[in-house]
Design an enzyme around this catalytic site. Structure first.
Site, PDB file in Angstrom:
ATOM      1  N   SER A  40       7.382  21.980 -58.249  1.00  0.00           N
ATOM      2  CA  SER A  40       7.001  21.519 -56.916  1.00  0.00           C
ATOM      3  C   SER A  40       7.938  20.426 -56.427  1.00  0.00           C
ATOM      4  O   SER A  40       8.741  19.886 -57.183  1.00  0.00           O
ATOM      5  CB  SER A  40       5.568  21.014 -56.938  1.00  0.00           C
ATOM      6  OG  SER A  40       5.502  19.816 -57.680  1.00  0.00           O
ATOM      7  N   LYS A  41       7.789  20.131 -55.188  1.00  0.00           N
ATOM      8  CA  LYS A  41       8.599  19.138 -54.486  1.00  0.00           C
ATOM      9  C   LYS A  41       8.683  17.818 -55.251  1.00  0.00           C
ATOM     10  O   LYS A  41       9.723  17.196 -55.355  1.00  0.00           O
ATOM     11  CB  LYS A  41       7.933  18.928 -53.128  1.00  0.00           C
ATOM     12  CG  LYS A  41       8.631  18.017 -52.166  1.00  0.00           C
ATOM     13  CD  LYS A  41       7.897  18.094 -50.821  1.00  0.00           C
ATOM     14  CE  LYS A  41       8.510  17.206 -49.772  1.00  0.00           C
ATOM     15  NZ  LYS A  41       8.320  15.787 -50.000  1.00  0.00           N
ATOM     16  N   ARG A  42       7.554  17.428 -55.780  1.00  0.00           N
ATOM     17  CA  ARG A  42       7.462  16.144 -56.472  1.00  0.00           C
ATOM     18  C   ARG A  42       8.306  16.052 -57.739  1.00  0.00           C
ATOM     19  O   ARG A  42       8.800  14.987 -58.092  1.00  0.00           O
ATOM     20  CB  ARG A  42       5.999  15.878 -56.849  1.00  0.00           C
ATOM     21  CG  ARG A  42       5.156  15.465 -55.665  1.00  0.00           C
ATOM     22  CD  ARG A  42       5.069  13.958 -55.593  1.00  0.00           C
ATOM     23  NE  ARG A  42       4.732  13.495 -54.246  1.00  0.00           N
ATOM     24  CZ  ARG A  42       3.507  13.288 -53.820  1.00  0.00           C
ATOM     25  NH1 ARG A  42       2.509  13.497 -54.631  1.00  0.00           N
ATOM     26  NH2 ARG A  42       3.282  12.855 -52.607  1.00  0.00           N
ATOM     27  N   ASP A  43       8.406  17.181 -58.446  1.00  0.00           N
ATOM     28  CA  ASP A  43       9.041  17.163 -59.765  1.00  0.00           C
ATOM     29  C   ASP A  43      10.453  16.638 -59.758  1.00  0.00           C
ATOM     30  O   ASP A  43      10.835  15.844 -60.599  1.00  0.00           O
ATOM     31  CB  ASP A  43       9.068  18.572 -60.356  1.00  0.00           C
ATOM     32  CG  ASP A  43       7.674  19.069 -60.621  1.00  0.00           C
ATOM     33  OD1 ASP A  43       6.850  18.257 -61.068  1.00  0.00           O
ATOM     34  OD2 ASP A  43       7.409  20.245 -60.366  1.00  0.00           O
TER      35      ASP A  43
END
Length: 508
Positions: A265-268
């Site tokens: 995901s974007k956060r990773d």
RNA sequence: GGCCCGUUCGUCUAGUCGGUUAGGACGCCAGGUUUUCAUCCUGGAAAUCAGGGGUUCGAGUCCCCUACGGGCUACCA
């Protein structure tokens, strides 16, 4: 049906930046089209006006461009099936929804979102998940349960409604997937998905099927998250009378987080220190910046090469491929079924492989950009020479600078470990002798320096290590870099002497 | 919870017709080359093929069960 022209599409939703999983989907579509001499189209699926993010569409197009995934038809390019943006095809979809109703394969539903939400909450308390399906629809407010007169009045009054598919009650629906084989679903477990929303827009399911049909798509290659709705799409093709020309499906495995569980995901990315996006992205609302492969110093060819092998394997053990070679070797049959964890380290290795094959001029162009940003003046000839000397040491483009800074800026400090190891009591005396030797040379070419310094070491019964490493420390400030004769000749006599003096003064 | 998909070294994977010392790559470790670092070369550790049952002379490869992981379960895509 099998002999028809290969036409595939990449159909992202402009709800934010494309992440590398999306790029891989686009890539596989592109490779498949290329392999079969077919067409690759870009369609923008912006049927959800609430999730529209400004700039996302431009981002998608720019990403594909940077990756070299040229499409033949689509947004920004046009083509025989234009427009390719679903919001601009809005008027097209209603007739198909109506046709479905007419044939009895769909129905009007007047339940409001609030009403549905209430029912969901109530059932949730009893640990039951509400589904609008063959079993429950008879209790809901729709054209199946309401009097025809009532329905007519509601429609005439402009009451909000949605159109739902009428799922068959007891039927086995088989989906043939090119990667997974036959997957079957029972219709009793499916829901009566909304096809047409109350805002006058189709949902993904309807728009997708209609457009794929109209655009003569032969193969739908998309992420695995779509597998559960594939039977719905099969039903739609059947009900719309297009089953004979229904595209073949291939559901790609997902890209997973490098560590732990879950899909990428974007956060990773920024948490783990690697980009998940091809290009840098600035969120228009929060202003939050997410790093991109391009800005991190990856070459698009390396990025693409790396992605291609994440879930697909060629018949040979070759790992470095041009995009043309990839297209040649690609086949859906060799796409894996299981999700792949992304490995940032291997991504760097790929980039290194590409970097070392670049010409010095190409690398110099990259380095010059960095130098310019830092306000460092220099000459092209030197930059090219420097690139030649340090390319083996660089993985990403910024390394071109990280590994060559001392060519442009004299060291301010000296690495402690290197001092301890190579700066001995007699070092100053040696360096002074070396200085005089360098001053006495007729020219300052690499060969001249090399010959002279080697002879000096030999004639005086010294070891290469004690002289060269101390000298290196004085010029570089640490124990790294190419051969000393190379470094010295690039720096030039004046600079070399100055740096030696500086080191002698600083280290004694 | 329900449905669907998946499961070979830490990671990406080879293995497609059942018989392999289970191969490669990244990373890691050691040695070599080098004036240092990097490159390069050589070698090494690393998967009882998720577990358990079958079928078979023989199973990573076929079947079943379980576990675990993932996806979906919106008037989002």
């Amino acid at each position: 049906m099998n002999s028809r022209k290969v036409r595939v599409r990449f159909a992202p939703s402009p709800t934010g930046p494309l992440h590398i999983g999306g790029v891989r989907t686009a890539l596989y579509n592109y490779l498949f089209a290329k392999k079969h001499g077919g067409d690759f189209l870009l369609r923008i699926e912006d049927t959800d006006q609430n999730r529209y993010v400004p700039g996302a569409e431009e981002y998608i197009i720019e990403s594909l461009k940077w990756c070299g995934l040229q499409y033949n038809e689509g947004v920004g390019l046009g083509g025989p099936h234009a427009p390719y943006r679903q919001s601009e095809r809005k008027d097209l979809y209603k007739q198909y929804a109506d046709a479905l109703i007419e044939k009895g394969y769909a129905y009007y539903a007047f339940d409001t979102p609030e009403e549905l939400e209430t029912i969901r909450k109530q059932l949730e308390a009893q640990k039951i998940t509400f589904q609008y399906n063959p079993a429950t629809r008879i209790r809901m407010k729709n054209s199946l349960t309401l009097l025809p007169e009532d329905v007519k009045n509601r429609l005439a009054a402009g009451e909000h409604y949605v159109i739902r598919i009428k799922t068959p009650e007891d039927e086995e629906i088989r989906v043939n997937d090119l990667i997974r084989g036959e997957v079957s679903f029972h219709s009793s477990l499916m829901d009566d998905k909304v096809l047409y929303k109350s805002d006058g827009m189709p949902t993904y399911h309807l728009a997708n099927v209609v457009d794929d049909h109209l655009m003569e798509i032969s193969h739908v290659i998309r992420g695995e998250e779509w597998l559960p709705s594939a039977p719905l799409h099969v039903l739609l093709y059947r009900y719309l009378g297009w089953e004979d020309s229904m595209p073949q499906f291939a559901h790609l495995p997902l890209l997973l987080k490098p560590e732990g569980n879950g899909k990428l995901s974007k956060r990773d990315g920024d948490r783990l220190g690697f980009p998940v996006f091809p290009l840098q992205w600035t969120d228009p609302k929060s202003g939050e910046v997410s790093s991109g492969y391009r800005e991190s110093g990856y070459f698009p060819e390396a990025f693409i090469n790396m992605l291609s092998l994440l879930g697909w394997h060629p018949e040979t053990e070759q790992e470095i491929f041009t995009i043309e070679e990839l297209a040649q070797a690609f086949s859906l049959e060799r796409v894996n079924k299981s999700g792949a964890k992304f490995d940032p380290e291997k991504a760097k290795w790929f980039n290194h492989q590409y970097l070392i094959t670049k010409s010095n001029a190409e690398l110099a162009a990259c380095l010059k950009t960095i130098l310019a940003e830092k306000g460092i003046q220099t000459n092209d000839c030197k930059v090219e020479k420097v690139c030649e000397l340090i390319k083996e040491r660089a993985n990403l483009i910024p390394d071109l600078w990280n590994q060559s800074d001392y060519f442009f800026i004299a060291p301010e400090t000296y690495d402690e470990k290197t001092i301890k190891k190579y700066w001995k009591e007699n070092t100053p005396a040696l360096l002074n002798e070396l200085k005089n030797l360098l001053l006495s040379l007729n020219d300052f070419e690499k060969e001249t320096i090399e010959t002279a310094t080697h002879r000096y070491v030999e004639d005086n019964g010294l070891s290469m290590g004690q002289v060269m490493n101390a000298w290196r420390l004085s010029l570089v400030g640490a124990g790294r870099g190419p051969g000393m004769a190379d470094i010295a000749s690039v720096l030039g006599r004046e600079e070399v002497i100055a740096r030696m003096d500086k080191a002698l003064k600083a280290l004694g």
